[in-house]
Design a protein around this motif. Sequence first.
Motif, PDB file in Angstrom:
ATOM      1  N   TYR A 199       0.889  -1.299  -0.037  1.00  0.00           N
ATOM      2  CA  TYR A 199       0.161   0.086   0.109  1.00  0.00           C
ATOM      3  C   TYR A 199       0.798   1.184   0.054  1.00  0.00           C
ATOM      4  CZ  TYR A 199      -4.179  -2.585   1.180  1.00  0.00           C
ATOM      5  OH  TYR A 199      -5.511  -3.481   1.357  1.00  0.00           O
TER       6      TYR A 199
ATOM      7  N   TRP B 219       0.939   3.971   2.066  1.00  0.00           N
ATOM      8  CA  TRP B 219       0.187   4.096   3.386  1.00  0.00           C
ATOM      9  C   TRP B 219       0.940   5.193   4.303  1.00  0.00           C
ATOM     10  CZ3 TRP B 219      -2.692  -0.631   5.460  1.00  0.00           C
ATOM     11  CH2 TRP B 219      -3.205  -0.338   6.814  1.00  0.00           C
TER      12      TRP B 219
ATOM     13  N   ASP C  84      -5.599   7.682   4.737  1.00  0.00           N
ATOM     14  CA  ASP C  84      -5.983   6.618   4.318  1.00  0.00           C
ATOM     15  C   ASP C  84      -5.028   6.079   3.148  1.00  0.00           C
ATOM     16  OD1 ASP C  84      -8.546   7.338   5.378  1.00  0.00           O
ATOM     17  OD2 ASP C  84      -9.247   8.541   3.686  1.00  0.00           O
TER      18      ASP C  84
ATOM     19  N   GLU D  65      -3.655   3.361   0.205  1.00  0.00           N
ATOM     20  CA  GLU D  65      -4.060   3.375  -1.115  1.00  0.00           C
ATOM     21  C   GLU D  65      -3.239   2.026  -1.712  1.00  0.00           C
ATOM     22  OE1 GLU D  65      -3.377   5.223  -5.611  1.00  0.00           O
ATOM     23  OE2 GLU D  65      -2.963   6.466  -3.715  1.00  0.00           O
TER      24      GLU D  65
END
Length: 313
Positions: free
Chosen positions: A60, A62, A67, A69
């Motif tokens: 991710y 991150w 949030d 992704e």
Amino acid sequence: MIVLPEVNSEAMPAAPAAAPERIQGRAQGRLAALYLAPGMLGFLIFIIIPLVSSLAISLYKWPLFGDPEFVGFDNYASLFSSDPVFWTVLGNTLVFAVCYTVLNLGISLGLATWLHHIGKWGPFFRVLFFIPVVTPMTANALVWRLMLSDNGVVNSGLAGVGIHGPSWLSDSNLAMASLIAMSLWQGIGYNIFVLGAGLSNISPGLLEAATIDGAGPWQRFYRIVFPMLSPTLFFCTVMTIIGSFKVFTQPYLLTLGGPGESTNTIVLYLYRNGFSFDKMGYASSLAWILFVIVMLITALQFSQQKRWVNYDN
């Protein structure tokens, strides 16, 4: 009326009873599981779950706050294709690992052999060498930073004999050597202790017999001491290499990875990406690359140990 024949009860086999050993084994198994449960629970919570979580996070983008992704293997692709700093820190880590491991094992083996032959003063010096191992790394690094500063103890001592001391931590040609020197001072005590225990297990009678047969010091070491000490030396080699790849505190406190990137290491770069650059996914991918490198090197050592490690003592 039908008369049934009498049955000889003595001739009939007795009903199989549960074996006491089997019952006792099950009870011991349950007791062992009860004792192992706290340790296994801690291993699951603090090792397995974080390990799997870090692998997931590495897939991710991150941020520390925000949030995540999903990007798949983009973090790994970026490390190898578009991040020149990664190759620099990887090279720095390899240089540190090779130099530190070779010097550590060589010095500790020499000192352990010397301490083994000096008699009653051996235990005292072993404790003396072991003190830096149990001293907090942070305190040791801060002391060495003061010693190696431009106006520190080392340069002041050199100035006393008319030598202008260099910038130990600011010169890119000397900074890595300074880290290795500090790490050796911190770490050789452990290997001295372990190798000293291995030398104590070698029978003096074997060495005396070899001496009577005309073997010199180097022949006794190569033919007797080294083969019998090889399992202990193998253990020290594996643990030293693993520890050298995890070097963090020394560059973080002494040089901050500088000057430039000359002392930046994988773990320090991992820390910066995670907590300074807000890239937790990228940092996790670095952690997994380090894990794979250490695992492969360790597996290579175990596969090659039969070439030089002797367990038939």
